[in-house]
Structures are given as structure tokens and as C-alpha cells.
Design an enzyme around this catalytic site. Sequence first.
Site, PDB file in Angstrom:
ATOM      1  N   ASP A  20     -24.508  44.951 -13.327  1.00  0.00           N
ATOM      2  CA  ASP A  20     -25.267  44.302 -12.252  1.00  0.00           C
ATOM      3  C   ASP A  20     -26.048  45.284 -11.376  1.00  0.00           C
ATOM      4  OD1 ASP A  20     -23.221  45.543 -10.887  1.00  0.00           O
ATOM      5  OD2 ASP A  20     -22.426  43.740  -9.932  1.00  0.00           O
ATOM      6  N   HIS A  21     -25.733  46.580 -11.431  1.00  0.00           N
ATOM      7  CA  HIS A  21     -26.295  47.534 -10.469  1.00  0.00           C
ATOM      8  C   HIS A  21     -27.577  48.234 -10.942  1.00  0.00           C
ATOM      9  CE1 HIS A  21     -22.908  47.137  -7.808  1.00  0.00           C
ATOM     10  NE2 HIS A  21     -23.254  48.189  -7.082  1.00  0.00           N
ATOM     11  N   ASP A  78     -15.777  48.675  -6.443  1.00  0.00           N
ATOM     12  CA  ASP A  78     -16.916  48.327  -5.602  1.00  0.00           C
ATOM     13  C   ASP A  78     -16.348  47.911  -4.258  1.00  0.00           C
ATOM     14  OD1 ASP A  78     -20.064  47.497  -5.903  1.00  0.00           O
ATOM     15  OD2 ASP A  78     -19.013  46.278  -4.421  1.00  0.00           O
ATOM     16  N   ARG A 108     -25.034  44.822   4.112  1.00  0.00           N
ATOM     17  CA  ARG A 108     -25.191  46.173   4.644  1.00  0.00           C
ATOM     18  C   ARG A 108     -26.645  46.413   5.002  1.00  0.00           C
ATOM     19  NH1 ARG A 108     -21.237  49.219   0.727  1.00  0.00           N
ATOM     20  NH2 ARG A 108     -19.500  48.507   1.965  1.00  0.00           N
ATOM     21  N   SER A 135     -19.994  52.135   0.672  1.00  0.00           N
ATOM     22  CA  SER A 135     -19.702  51.904  -0.743  1.00  0.00           C
ATOM     23  C   SER A 135     -18.468  52.674  -1.201  1.00  0.00           C
ATOM     24  CB  SER A 135     -20.925  52.343  -1.557  1.00  0.00           C
ATOM     25  OG  SER A 135     -20.561  52.629  -2.876  1.00  0.00           O
ATOM     26  N   ARG A 160     -18.331  54.308  -3.918  1.00  0.00           N
ATOM     27  CA  ARG A 160     -18.772  55.255  -4.953  1.00  0.00           C
ATOM     28  C   ARG A 160     -18.027  56.588  -4.853  1.00  0.00           C
ATOM     29  NH1 ARG A 160     -24.623  55.135  -2.090  1.00  0.00           N
ATOM     30  NH2 ARG A 160     -24.153  52.954  -2.469  1.00  0.00           N
TER      31      ARG A 160
END
Length: 771
Positions: free
Chosen positions: A123-124, A188, A466, A661, A663
Amino acid sequence: DLGSNSLALGTGARRFHVSAAFSAKAKVAMSRFEPSSTINYEKMHENINIVRRRLSRPLTLSEKIVYGHLDDPAGQEIDRGRTYLRLRPDRVAMQDATAQMAMLQFISSGLPRVAVPSTIHCDHLIEAQIGGPEDLQRAKEVNEEVYNFLATAAAKYGVGFWKPGSGIIHQIILENYAYPGVMLIGTDSHTPNGGGLGSICIGVGGADAVDVMAGIPWELKCPNVIGVKLTGSLSGWTSPKDVILKVAGILTVKGGTGAIVEYHGPGIWCRMATICNMGAEIGATTSIFPYNHRMKTYMEKTGRGEISAVADHFKDDLVPDNGCEYDQVIEINLSELKPHINGPFTPDLCHPVSEIGATAKKNGWPLEVKVGLIGSCTNSSYEDMGRAASLAKQALDKGLKCKAQFTVTPGSEQIRATIERDGYSKILSDVGGIVLANACGPCIGQWDRKDVKKGEKNTIVTSYNRNFTARNDANPATHAFVTSPEIVTAMAIAGTLDFNPETDYLTAANGEKFKLEAPTGDELPSRDFDPGQDTYQYPPAEGSSVMVNVSPTSNRLQLLEPFDTWQGKDLEGMRILIKVKGKCTTDHISAAGPWLKFRGHLDNISNNMLIGAVNIDNDAVNKVKNLLTGKFGGVPDVARHYKANGVNWVVVGDENYGEGSSREHAALEPRHLGGRAIIVKSFARIHETNLKKQGLLPLTFDDAKDYDKIRPDDKISITGLPSLVPGKPLTAVIEHSDGSQESITLNHTFNETQLEWFRAGSALNRMKELQ
């Protein structure tokens, strides 16, 4: 004494034999994609009762589900906010940008197959440019190597694979995998979305996902529990988004750190996933709602009536106990709540919609709304789209279209197909909307924006979660505001930020003045959902023969080399790579947008390390002094120069460092480029854990004012490492360029297991040592 007996046994104990008989008869699958993995409410029930007898007190819902997944419920030390829990989550979900590094780590662990049901969601990596079908096709071509890697790695190691176009990870989880009482971890930060179905869903870094996929107990600091009591009911222009916008205004971006936010009270019957999703913006571990009839209806509508039938039998385990205690309680009367809009530049700057115009004028924020964007994992339900369409239809009936540009992001292929069938897509398109691909798109910076130049001051309004500087479009001058899809749609039609749809009039094509009526929309489609195209790849029963290729010349994928182990000594004479001023999110540390393409190649993505962070020395971004050459350079370039010359370095930062995030690249990159410690006033939860996992030292000032003592040209030594134990602070000796020295105290939150990661060089190194 019946009271204490029922407390010790739990209110559901008398029904337990009935439930056990029921579920033994009907072993219910966790999802239709995993018929052999069944739901185990009995085990959770058993664990809850063990813990309840030990604690002798009523339990919150969060505690029931978290403690219900303890590895050792009888022996685990439980103290909210202090002890580390060893947990056994039920499943793992990964989005494609973080799954690359997670799967590369899993490959290097040497294990043959995942130990729990796991999925990858594409999806990213889909950039919004023209419209859904065209953008999806281009993404498949541009990202072919990465998609092929993820699809083959998924097949080899037993992971389900959702292809590009399937939708946003969190909506897919809601439709297929979340259910009351499940514990899911996802790579995520918006994984808590699943709390809208009574699940404990927690965002983590890839290394944590590897632990769970490897069958190792997963560690979490025992969360505090913040209770949000909802009374009254929503009406008119007020929406569930306003609940979390208001909570963010109360708690701020770090007020939920280390806590689960548990919604309760008579007003809980609203779109719950939206509220849980944006709980990530207050730093909360996750958010949750108790099991209720709305969840049951949704489960039935998405083909999971069997699960809700079993959940009904265990309902007492899926709601809080009467008399349970919260660490903090916030009360919100939904009947009095007004529409809100938060921003710019931070999601906790909260304004009533009725006041935003005046506030914007006072602060010099642009009033013209250039683009309105609805959808995203926060607000892309069928009801969200229906309510937006109800406003668009009113405008069309009066001969109006949107004055601003308008984009629509469906959360999943199922939502896209259903809103197309039911006519919402056509209405939204007719009013001027562009329907984008079922993907994250502009919400994470995947937006090839053309209408303003970089540096041009402008305003956008979104229904996202965000709004950090430059997050959506890489333009630091864009003022992004987050609000409900209804308010976004109204402001896109009016074209201005100071439009309050509750009081203000629009002018129809024929010149007459009219007010928009409050939005309406069905919660669920009257007919069943249309599943749309089949986008799921089942893993084969036996995947060992599947080849997973990573070309040594690829610029997008790179197999991982183990990090060096700690040498057993204090770290002396380290340089300050950068002393960061102010807010430093994971977007500042490892930007997304165009950099997403390198998420599977550690060396290449390390070229974005801290390029968005503000250097306190000169108020510039990506410009630090190389203390070996005396020249200024980009942060990653100076870090590489230090590493090549055998010089260790540290980063110094401010409050809530690493918010945003999940990440883990924000931790992998400093480690890869020679960093040893990150020293800040306070950390966001996920980032602190990610740093520990990669063998770095996340340290906090014992006295926040010590931040001011450190100068960018200092050298720092960290002493006390050979005798480091949980709870024992370290000392930093600061050596100034004039030869003077001073010592400060640094705290850490390592437990014994995490110290083993540090000594081994990383959690992955430690996992290999133990094999």
C-alpha cells in the site's frame, strides 16, 4: 463471600463450561484465509483468571487482552508503567515499505517458516499522480523488483501476500483479520486502527515483528491505561474524528506515551476505528473499544458471523470489569462536542471549526484551501464516503463544484468497488474529485503534487492523521490541517478555511444563498459489500523450494550484514554528529515520499538520515560541521566520513524524539553509519525500542536542562557500560573545545534481555547466538 469469589473467578466463570463446550464443537478460523489457525478464547480466559486471582482487583479491558496473551501468566511480574511483559501475539501484519526490512531480517535469522499467521500488504509504494488505475499500473512497473521480492519471500516463509491495489493495510486488517480480543502487532504506527473492533493492535518496528514471526515472546513495557469516558451522542456535523482531534488537543503528541487509551461509557457507539487509528498521534501504545453490537454487525457484514458468535460467549472477557481503575480519566460529552480541525504542522494543535478562520487570519495562515483530500486509513469507511457524498450531492444540486482540488482515497478494494456500485464514486467525481488508488498516497507523501511550487505558502485540508512539516507533499511551506471527511468536503466546496458549514452560506449557480444540510450516510451498505477484484496470494503449504532473489547490483534491495558487536569497553571521545533543535519525528530522521523506494536497501536509504532535522548550530537542515575537516556537509555525508575514519558519533535531541511512524530505518540508518548513542530529553515508544533492537544506546538526560550544556563541537564519552544493569544510570563526560570538562547523568530503560541485544550488537545477532 460471593463477591470476592466472583472477582477471583471472573464474571464469566459460571458460563465457562458452556463456552468451552461450544467452542470445542466449533473451532473457528482466525480468518477465511487461514482455515487451520483457530481462535483460542479459552486460553485467553484461563490467563485472565490466573492474573485476576493474583492481582485481586477488577481489570480494565486493555489488561484483560494484554494479560490474556502473557507467555507466563502465573509468574510474570505485572506493574503498570514499570515491568516488561513477555507476550504471545496472535498474528503479524506488515506494510510493503517496512516489510522489506522485516523480511530481510527474517531471512538472515535462518528460520524456515513463520511461527504465527502473518501478512504483507502492498500500500505504501503507489504514488498519486493521475488517478487510481493509471497510478496503480505505473507503481507495478516501477516497483516490480520489490513486489517480486515480497511475493516470493512471503511464499517461501508462509506469509499471506496482499497485492498492490488491494488497499491500505489497516482497512484490510479491519475487514479480514481484526476481531474482539485478538492481539496483533503491525509494522506501521497506525496499526491501533484495529482497536475499533475490540482488538489490541500495536505498531512496532520490523525487528519486533521478526521476534513474533520467529516464535519468540515479544516484550512490551506494561502499559498504563487512560480511560476516556464518552457520554451523550454525536449529531449534525460532529463526527468520530472530532473525538480524537479533541483528545489530541487535551493529551498532546506525547500525552499517551506508554499507555493504552480505553474508551468506555454510554457514548461508545460511533465509528471506533477512526478514533483508535489517530491515537498514534498522542503517542499511545494503542487504543481500544469494548465489544458491542456495532462490532457484531460489522463482523457479520464482512463474513465473520462465526467469530462474533463465539465472541458473544466470551463477552465478559471483551469488556472492562465494573470498578476497574484507570491511571487517568478524560470525559467527553459527545452531545456538546463541536466539529474540530487540527494543525498546521502538528496534529495536537486543536481548533473548533467555528474559530479556525479567525485564528488563521491572526497567524497569517493562508485561507484559500488549495486541495481537500479525503480517505486514508483513518477515514475511508463506507459511512465516511457516504457522508462526504451526501454533501457533494447538495452542491451538485445547486450547480456547484469544488473550488479547491479534491481527491478521494478508498481504503480498500472492497470499499472502492462498493462505493462505485452504490453511486458514491460518481457523485464525488462529478463534484470535482479524483478517485486515487486504494493505497496510502498523499497521506504518507506519495503525491506528485503539481499545483504549487516548493516553498510556496499554501493550505490543504485532509481527513488524514498526520500533518508534520512537508509530510504530504515535501513542501515545508504547506499548511496541512486534519479534520473529518465531512469538513474537508465542505471546505473543498467553499474553497476556504474560514467556512463554517454550521453557520455559513454558499452561493448557488443561480445566485441564491443556501446552507449545506448536515451530512448523512449509512454505516454499512444495505446490500453486502462488493469484494471487487481478488488481490490475495495464499502462501503454498510448502515453500522451501521457492527462490527469493536479491541482485547484488540492485539499488532497491540489499541483503543485511550483521552489525558489529560491542567491544566491552566505555565509548570514549565520540563526536556530536548533530544537536537537533525542536521537533524531530521519524519523518525528519528518515523521510518517506521519494525515499520509500530505497526501504529495502539500507546503504542507499541511509543517504536520507536526519536530512530533515534542524541543526541548533545554524538553524539549517542537512548542514553540519565535519569536525575532522572543518567544512560543512550533509548529515549523512559527515556521518560516512566519521565512520570511514573510525570515529564514533552520537545525536543529541529534544522532547518526544522519534514520534510518528514506526519506520525502523530511523534506527537502522544511524547504526549503519557509525552512530553509537542517541541522547535526548525524551523518546517516543516505538523509536526507543527500535534503537535498542539495532544495538544503539537510547539515553535520556536525567536533568532536561543538561541538553543546553552540550555544544556541537564537544566530544562525549559514555562511562559505566561494562557494569551496565537495568535501572542503573550512565555518566556522560562532556569535553568542550576549550579543554574544560563536565559530567552529566544519563538514564536508560534497558531490561536484561535488551542489554543482551546491545552487547551482541543487535537483537538479530542475539537471536542467532541463541540458535
